[in-house]
Design an enzyme around this catalytic site. Structure first.
Site, PDB file in Angstrom:
ATOM      1  CG  ASP A   1      -7.378   0.252   6.215  1.00 41.45           C
ATOM      2  OD1 ASP A   1      -8.122   1.245   6.321  1.00 41.45           O
ATOM      3  OD2 ASP A   1      -6.154   0.353   5.986  1.00 41.45           O
TER       4      ASP A   1
ATOM      5  NE  ARG B   1     -10.367   4.553   3.467  1.00 42.28           N
ATOM      6  CZ  ARG B   1      -9.093   4.527   3.055  1.00 42.28           C
ATOM      7  NH1 ARG B   1      -8.740   5.181   1.956  1.00 42.28           N
ATOM      8  NH2 ARG B   1      -8.197   3.860   3.720  1.00 42.28           N
TER       9      ARG B   1
ATOM     10  CG  HIS C   1      -0.696   8.747   5.113  1.00 33.97           C
ATOM     11  ND1 HIS C   1      -1.144   9.748   4.286  1.00 33.97           N
ATOM     12  CD2 HIS C   1      -1.293   7.604   4.679  1.00 33.97           C
ATOM     13  CE1 HIS C   1      -1.969   9.233   3.385  1.00 33.97           C
ATOM     14  NE2 HIS C   1      -2.071   7.939   3.592  1.00 33.97           N
TER      15      HIS C   1
ATOM     16  CB  THR D   1      -6.049  -2.612   0.665  1.00 32.74           C
ATOM     17  OG1 THR D   1      -5.624  -1.261   0.466  1.00 32.74           O
ATOM     18  CG2 THR D   1      -5.434  -3.495  -0.404  1.00 32.74           C
TER      19      THR D   1
ATOM     20  CD  GLU E   1      -3.368  -3.196   2.626  1.00 31.05           C
ATOM     21  OE1 GLU E   1      -3.402  -2.006   2.307  1.00 31.05           O
ATOM     22  OE2 GLU E   1      -4.101  -3.689   3.510  1.00 31.05           O
TER      23      GLU E   1
ATOM     24  CG  HIS F   1      -2.554   8.666  -1.017  1.00 32.34           C
ATOM     25  ND1 HIS F   1      -3.763   8.041  -1.137  1.00 32.34           N
ATOM     26  CD2 HIS F   1      -2.068   8.295   0.190  1.00 32.34           C
ATOM     27  CE1 HIS F   1      -4.004   7.320  -0.058  1.00 32.34           C
ATOM     28  NE2 HIS F   1      -2.991   7.464   0.768  1.00 32.34           N
TER      29      HIS F   1
ATOM     30  CB  SER G   1      -6.333   2.348  -0.117  1.00 40.65           C
ATOM     31  OG  SER G   1      -5.022   2.780   0.105  1.00 40.65           O
TER      32      SER G   1
ATOM     33  CG  ASP H   1      -2.798   1.092  -2.630  1.00 34.61           C
ATOM     34  OD1 ASP H   1      -1.612   1.485  -2.581  1.00 34.61           O
ATOM     35  OD2 ASP H   1      -3.552   1.084  -1.640  1.00 34.61           O
ATOM     36  CG  HIS H   2      -2.294   5.124  -3.250  1.00 32.21           C
ATOM     37  ND1 HIS H   2      -1.325   5.652  -2.418  1.00 32.21           N
ATOM     38  CD2 HIS H   2      -3.169   4.470  -2.436  1.00 32.21           C
ATOM     39  CE1 HIS H   2      -1.629   5.340  -1.172  1.00 32.21           C
ATOM     40  NE2 HIS H   2      -2.735   4.619  -1.145  1.00 32.21           N
TER      41      HIS H   2
ATOM     42  CG  ASP I   1      -1.073   4.515   2.865  1.00 29.03           C
ATOM     43  OD1 ASP I   1      -1.148   5.370   1.967  1.00 29.03           O
ATOM     44  OD2 ASP I   1      -1.810   4.512   3.873  1.00 29.03           O
ATOM     45  CE  LYS I   2      -3.159   1.304   7.493  1.00 25.73           C
ATOM     46  NZ  LYS I   2      -4.126   2.148   6.758  1.00 25.73           N
TER      47      LYS I   2
ATOM     48  CG  ASP J   1      -2.127   0.898   1.019  1.00 28.23           C
ATOM     49  OD1 ASP J   1      -1.928   2.104   0.760  1.00 28.23           O
ATOM     50  OD2 ASP J   1      -3.263   0.408   1.119  1.00 28.23           O
TER      51      ASP J   1
HETATM   52 ZN   LIG Z   1      -2.877   6.361   2.491  1.00 33.11          ZN
END
Ligand SMILES: [Zn+2]
Length: 458
Positions: free
Chosen positions: A159, A172, A336, A161, A327, A421, A107, A374-375, A332-333, A56
């Protein structure tokens, strides 16, 4: 602490390096598996497995940062040795006008793209932008076709994904029975299917592993399971529910498995100083996270067990194959959070899970392995910083496996706010029958067709 720190960093490097060497040896020994007419498929015509591994937020920048740190600039991660690679566009749609693209996806929208073959707007879980219609997912199609399925994440299982495979909500955030404020039309009393957690246990998923004990501990308020927690409803529906690594190890096929190993997201692998404004944090080496719960399995351990159970279940039920998504969520987290060590540790752990999948595929012909993200995300490798020329964002200097200094920059939001992102295309890599389908520049929605063809479902 310094010794522990260096041991932690070295461990990640050595495993990745040894794994890459071993995999290269395996792949050199095996003939190419990309052709649909390969003899492996004639010998094993009925086996049709797909293992989809999603890092992610793992854009090219995040991969390069992890590679530089863990194995050096000239080293190779396991995910680097997959022979068939392409690039993938990831844009989503605008909710207010779905004819327009949203250039920076989340996501939920990106997962919906490969899960259903259709684009949607940010925040939606396998429902259409604007119109709010359910989109059938690849996991639902696989189950309907008699295949075995699994869903593994280091995040909450509710979550975005993991959710896109097994639920349909317009927001979501509607993860558990207590979180339905933004999804009134998804309430069972309104004719919907309830929260993500409630939906996840109704789709026949054989192996569900991740976090979210808090969401599954919420009490269902409507429908036939009213009064039970989601975990109790899962157990009543036949799931074995486990909460630690020992119980996971002891789990056997023949019964669907729900593993909830953390209240929320699972613990981070590594820790270190957050990025800060100039002159930034560091130079630093990352440490193994001393606060990580010893009862939580790593993502590679969950992958090993999921594959063991899916393979046994496939044989016991005479299924043609299985679909498994894994995943690595906290790349990702931690991007961030502008936490370079957290981000790298999660990428290295995810890479070990890639190694598990490739090793399985090498021994089980008919298995397509896809590794992608995913991104894209915020982190960038930038030059050494000076008082005159430096980033206005948050920076940290890391000491890499090369013994050199690497400056990592986070500059997509203000200090103290969540970094954002980004909208660039991503690497998609594959190995096994159908792997050539990822080559060139494809859109994320095309992954759906690549996987569906390999699984043989219509
Ligand atoms: Zn994110």
């Amino acid at each position: 602490m310094r010794n522990a720190s260096r041991r932690g960093a070295v461990r990640g490097r050595r495993l990745a390096f040894v794994g890459a060497c071993a995999l290269l040896a395996v792949m050199v020994a095996l003939p190419a598996m990309g052709s649909p007419t390969h003899p492996h498929e004639q010998r094993h015509p009925r086996v049709r497995n797909v293992i989809l591994l999603i890092g992610d937020g793992m854009g090219d920048s995040e991969i390069t940062i992890a590679r530089n740190y863990a194995v050096g600039a000239a080293g190779r991660l396991l995910m680097d040795v997959l022979p068939f690679t392409g690039q993938m566009t990831t844009y989503s749609l605008q909710e207010s006008d779905p004819s327009l693209p949203d250039y920076v996806p989340d996501s939920a929208a990106t997962g919906t793209a490969w899960s259903t073959g259709a684009k949607t707007s940010n925040g939606r879980i396998s429902t259409t932008a604007g119109a709010d219609q359910d989109l059938t997912t690849i996991l639902e199609q696989a189950e309907a076709s008699g295949l075995v399925t699994g869903n593994v994440s280091t995040a909450r299982l509710t979550d975005a994904t993991p959710a896109v495979l097994m639920s349909h909500v317009n927001d979501r955030g509607c993860e558990g029975p207590d979180n339905m404020a933004n999804c009134p039309q998804d309430l069972i009393s309104a004719g919907g299917q309830g929260s993500i957690a409630e939906q996840s246990i109704t789709k026949g998923v054989d192996v569900l592993l991740g976090g979210a004990a808090d969401k599954y501990g919420q009490t269902i308020t409507e429908g036939p399971n009213a009064g039970k927690t989601v975990a109790q409803a899962a157990a009543d529906a036949g799931y074995a529910v486990v909460n630690d690594e020992a119980a996971l190890d002891a789990a056997t096929a023949g019964t669907p498995l729900l593993g909830l190993f953390a209240e929320g997201h699972m613990d981070l692998e590594w820790t270190g100083a957050l990025a800060t404004p100039y002159p930034g944090s560091g130079p630093q080496a990352c440490s193994v996270n001393p606060d990580r719960s010893p009862t939580q399995p790593d993502v590679d351990e969950m992958t090993v067990k999921a594959l063991e159970l899916l393979e046994q279940e496939r044989r016991m039920s005479h299924a043609k194959g299985f679909f498994l998504q894994v995943e690595g969520a906290s790349i990702d987290k931690q991007d961030h959070a502008a936490n370079p060590c957290g981000q790298i540790g999660e990428t290295v752990a995810f890479d070990r899970a890639v190694g598990v999948a490739l090793s399985y595929a090498a021994h089980h012909p008919g298995t397509l392995v896809i590794v992608t993200a995913d991104h894209a995300h915020t982190s960038q490798i930038i030059p050494p910083q000076t008082a005159e020329d430096h980033s206005p964002g948050l920076i940290s200097t890391l000491i890499t496996a090369d013994g050199a200094q690497m400056v990592v920059n986070y500059a997509t939001n203000l200090e103290g706010r969540s970094q954002e992102h980004t909208g660039t295309q991503l690497r998609v890599a594959a190995w096994g029958p159908g792997a050539t389908g990822v080559m060139g520049l494809i859109d994320q929605t095309e992954l759906f067709e690549v996987m569906r063809q390999q699984l043989g479902i219509s």
